[in-house]
Write a protein that holds these residues in place. Sequence first.
Motif, mmCIF file in Angstrom:
data_model
loop_
_atom_site.group_PDB
_atom_site.id
_atom_site.type_symbol
_atom_site.label_atom_id
_atom_site.label_comp_id
_atom_site.label_asym_id
_atom_site.label_seq_id
_atom_site.Cartn_x
_atom_site.Cartn_y
_atom_site.Cartn_z
ATOM 1 N N TRP A 162 0.841 -1.197 0.000
ATOM 2 C CA TRP A 162 0.000 0.000 0.000
ATOM 3 C C TRP A 162 0.875 1.245 0.000
ATOM 4 C CZ3 TRP A 162 -5.229 0.028 -0.487
ATOM 5 C CH2 TRP A 162 -5.866 -1.220 -0.357
ATOM 6 N N TYR A 163 0.511 2.207 -0.857
ATOM 7 C CA TYR A 163 1.259 3.457 -0.979
ATOM 8 C C TYR A 163 0.348 4.635 -0.653
ATOM 9 C CZ TYR A 163 5.143 1.068 -3.281
ATOM 10 O OH TYR A 163 6.207 0.251 -3.566
ATOM 11 N N ASN A 164 0.962 5.689 -0.130
ATOM 12 C CA ASN A 164 0.239 6.908 0.213
ATOM 13 C C ASN A 164 0.338 7.897 -0.942
ATOM 14 O OD1 ASN A 164 -1.037 8.941 1.676
ATOM 15 N ND2 ASN A 164 0.914 9.681 2.505
ATOM 16 N N GLY A 165 -0.775 8.375 -1.443
ATOM 17 C CA GLY A 165 -0.769 9.311 -2.563
ATOM 18 C C GLY A 165 -1.569 8.715 -3.707
ATOM 19 N N PRO A 166 -1.302 9.081 -4.975
ATOM 20 C CA PRO A 166 -0.274 10.069 -5.327
ATOM 21 C C PRO A 166 -0.703 11.477 -4.946
ATOM 22 C CG PRO A 166 -1.517 9.486 -7.259
ATOM 23 C CD PRO A 166 -2.011 8.592 -6.166
ATOM 24 N N VAL A 167 0.279 12.336 -4.815
ATOM 25 C CA VAL A 167 -0.006 13.703 -4.415
ATOM 26 C C VAL A 167 0.494 14.643 -5.489
ATOM 27 C CG1 VAL A 167 0.096 13.154 -1.969
ATOM 28 C CG2 VAL A 167 2.183 13.827 -3.167
ATOM 29 N N THR A 168 0.217 15.906 -5.359
ATOM 30 C CA THR A 168 0.652 16.870 -6.359
ATOM 31 C C THR A 168 2.154 17.042 -6.295
ATOM 32 O OG1 THR A 168 0.436 18.739 -4.872
ATOM 33 C CG2 THR A 168 -1.532 18.095 -6.110
ATOM 34 N N SER A 169 2.720 17.547 -7.385
ATOM 35 C CA SER A 169 4.173 17.699 -7.447
ATOM 36 C C SER A 169 4.692 18.704 -6.434
ATOM 37 C CB SER A 169 4.597 18.113 -8.870
ATOM 38 O OG SER A 169 3.974 19.341 -9.231
ATOM 39 N N SER A 170 3.786 19.571 -5.892
ATOM 40 C CA SER A 170 4.232 20.542 -4.894
ATOM 41 C C SER A 170 4.395 19.923 -3.511
ATOM 42 C CB SER A 170 3.227 21.696 -4.804
ATOM 43 O OG SER A 170 1.978 21.188 -4.349
ATOM 44 N N GLY A 171 3.934 18.678 -3.368
ATOM 45 C CA GLY A 171 4.081 18.006 -2.096
ATOM 46 C C GLY A 171 2.811 17.937 -1.289
ATOM 47 N N ALA A 172 1.749 18.669 -1.704
ATOM 48 C CA ALA A 172 0.482 18.593 -0.974
ATOM 49 C C ALA A 172 -0.080 17.184 -1.033
ATOM 50 C CB ALA A 172 -0.513 19.586 -1.557
ATOM 51 N N SER A 173 -0.697 16.763 0.062
ATOM 52 C CA SER A 173 -1.143 15.386 0.162
ATOM 53 C C SER A 173 -2.578 15.217 -0.331
ATOM 54 C CB SER A 173 -1.047 14.923 1.610
ATOM 55 O OG SER A 173 -1.494 13.596 1.734
ATOM 56 N N THR A 174 -2.941 13.968 -0.570
ATOM 57 C CA THR A 174 -4.336 13.617 -0.817
ATOM 58 C C THR A 174 -4.720 12.557 0.195
ATOM 59 O OG1 THR A 174 -3.919 11.747 -2.280
ATOM 60 C CG2 THR A 174 -3.888 13.922 -3.286
ATOM 61 N N THR A 175 -5.959 12.169 0.152
ATOM 62 C CA THR A 175 -6.417 11.115 1.064
ATOM 63 C C THR A 175 -6.440 9.774 0.372
ATOM 64 O OG1 THR A 175 -8.704 11.629 0.461
ATOM 65 C CG2 THR A 175 -7.810 12.710 2.415
ATOM 66 N N ASN A 176 -5.794 9.684 -0.801
ATOM 67 C CA ASN A 176 -5.789 8.421 -1.536
ATOM 68 C C ASN A 176 -4.695 7.488 -1.019
ATOM 69 O OD1 ASN A 176 -7.669 9.651 -3.077
ATOM 70 N ND2 ASN A 176 -6.507 9.630 -4.996
ATOM 71 N N VAL A 177 -5.013 6.232 -0.935
ATOM 72 C CA VAL A 177 -3.993 5.193 -0.808
ATOM 73 C C VAL A 177 -4.271 4.179 -1.906
ATOM 74 C CG1 VAL A 177 -3.647 5.493 1.660
ATOM 75 C CG2 VAL A 177 -5.358 3.867 0.854
ATOM 76 N N PHE A 178 -3.233 3.510 -2.367
ATOM 77 C CA PHE A 178 -3.428 2.560 -3.461
ATOM 78 C C PHE A 178 -2.493 1.380 -3.271
ATOM 79 C CE2 PHE A 178 -0.363 5.716 -4.701
ATOM 80 C CZ PHE A 178 0.655 5.014 -5.326
ATOM 81 N N TYR A 179 -2.903 0.263 -3.841
ATOM 82 C CA TYR A 179 -2.124 -0.969 -3.730
ATOM 83 C C TYR A 179 -1.477 -1.263 -5.082
ATOM 84 C CZ TYR A 179 -0.701 -5.686 -2.469
ATOM 85 O OH TYR A 179 0.043 -6.808 -2.199
#
Length: 522
Positions: free
Chosen positions: A490-507
Amino acid sequence: MAVPGSGEISISKIAKEFIHDDYNNSSSPPSEISLQKLSTHAADGTFDATNLESPSHPDGNASHGMSEFYSYDHDYVPIPCNKAMDVVLVIDYTGSMTDEFNTSNSGLKAQVTNITNKVVERSGGDYRLAMVIVDAINGSNTNQLTYSTSSTYSGLPSANKHQQQIVSGRNVHSTAIVKFANANNTDFAAKLNLLAASDNNNGNMTIGSGQSTIGWEVALNQILSNNFAGTFRSNVNRMIIFVTDTNPEGTSSSGFNGAEETTLMGSLSNTAVANNTSISIIGPIGNNNSSDGTTSTHTIYNGYANNTGGLTNFATPLNSTGITTFIQNICNTVEANFATVSTSNATSVTSSGFTMNGSISSQGGSTVTSRGFVRAISNNNLFIGSFGVTNTTVGSGTGNFTSSVTGLPSGNSYYYKAYATNSTGTSYGESKLVTTSSVTYTTRYVDGPHAKNFFACYQTPTDIIKFTGIFQNGTTVYDNNLNLITAAGWYNGPVTSSGASTTNVFYINSSGVVSNITLGLC
């Protein structure tokens, strides 16, 4: 080693050359040898010195003459034209050649161009050309050369110029106008076009004033022994082609002396055979008797060609069709016992690979024991064992065969050739160029992998993910070096290139494919 091209020759020495690879070995040969056994290809395995691939090999005729062995080499290994070619054109640049240059449709420039075009074709694009002109002057002052003020000539380094006195007051001057360079037909053609001009302006070169016979063997020796045209590559087809309209002159006497020319022909052709180099002579050349009455012009020139696997063409006038056939015949003769291989265009081209395709239509003189592909980023020296070349074997025998290449960067170009190996050697198909597809990747930064529900949200991302299109289930993901991210988890993201996070996780599974996306767990 090769048997000497002339001079002393004996059954004993020929046997020593076969057994010990040394014509002058001190040991005693087997007592059962005979000239017939030495000059007959024996299928029953009895004593047999014959290498049927070698130029000037004994023909097994009932006469079994000693002369059958001049320049014969049992170690000779033929090299097909379609592997690669290094070719030197040696051009008689004396005044008598003026008419040959001035015939626009069938003149020397057109004929030499046909030769170089045939070299490009038969080599599959892996070739190097060189051009040497030979002139004769009275005395040693090179200012006597009619083209000495040409910027093309004066701009050459001293290593490209050689002068040798053959008799008092007469010097043979050789000039390497073009030295070997990879795939240099364009440069060769430009330099050829400067020859036999009306003036020396803008790099043009007026033709020399030397007449009558020409000491071309001076240049030939420099090419064979001193790398005058550049260094021949190893394991490629090598040719020297001399273009003239007159008799040979030798290296130590003025005029056509038969005894000298016979000795030179023997020693120089012997050197050529030892270096797998064929010598050919073309031009509207009459068959004149030597001054001492021992030989003739055609006999000497044919001797060079026959001893080394080259050809002669004394047609008057020279014509384009004859010249292209001339080169074609040399290659066909050399390649007769090799397998016939062709390379087809690549298929299934993607951003990371492609499929190479080849076919063997004929196994040649013996069974194809190995076949496959060679691949590199350059078309030069594209054959087995060369630096930077990848060799992939694909079974044996005739027919179609393929091999897939994977894991390559996108947008990169590669050359490849199909090949086949039998007992004669390895032959190659033409080279093909293929470029992996270019891909525009969307880049995002991610963190992970983590066990599900045991990761920290909003932390600084540490990895980079690249993907194409919309990020969703089924998307293939790569790291910053375009390698698949195959660490399943499981990975955290993806997030924007500026580093801001999202609430997505993906396998990501072990194949680098997103198989589950979960929202709002942070």
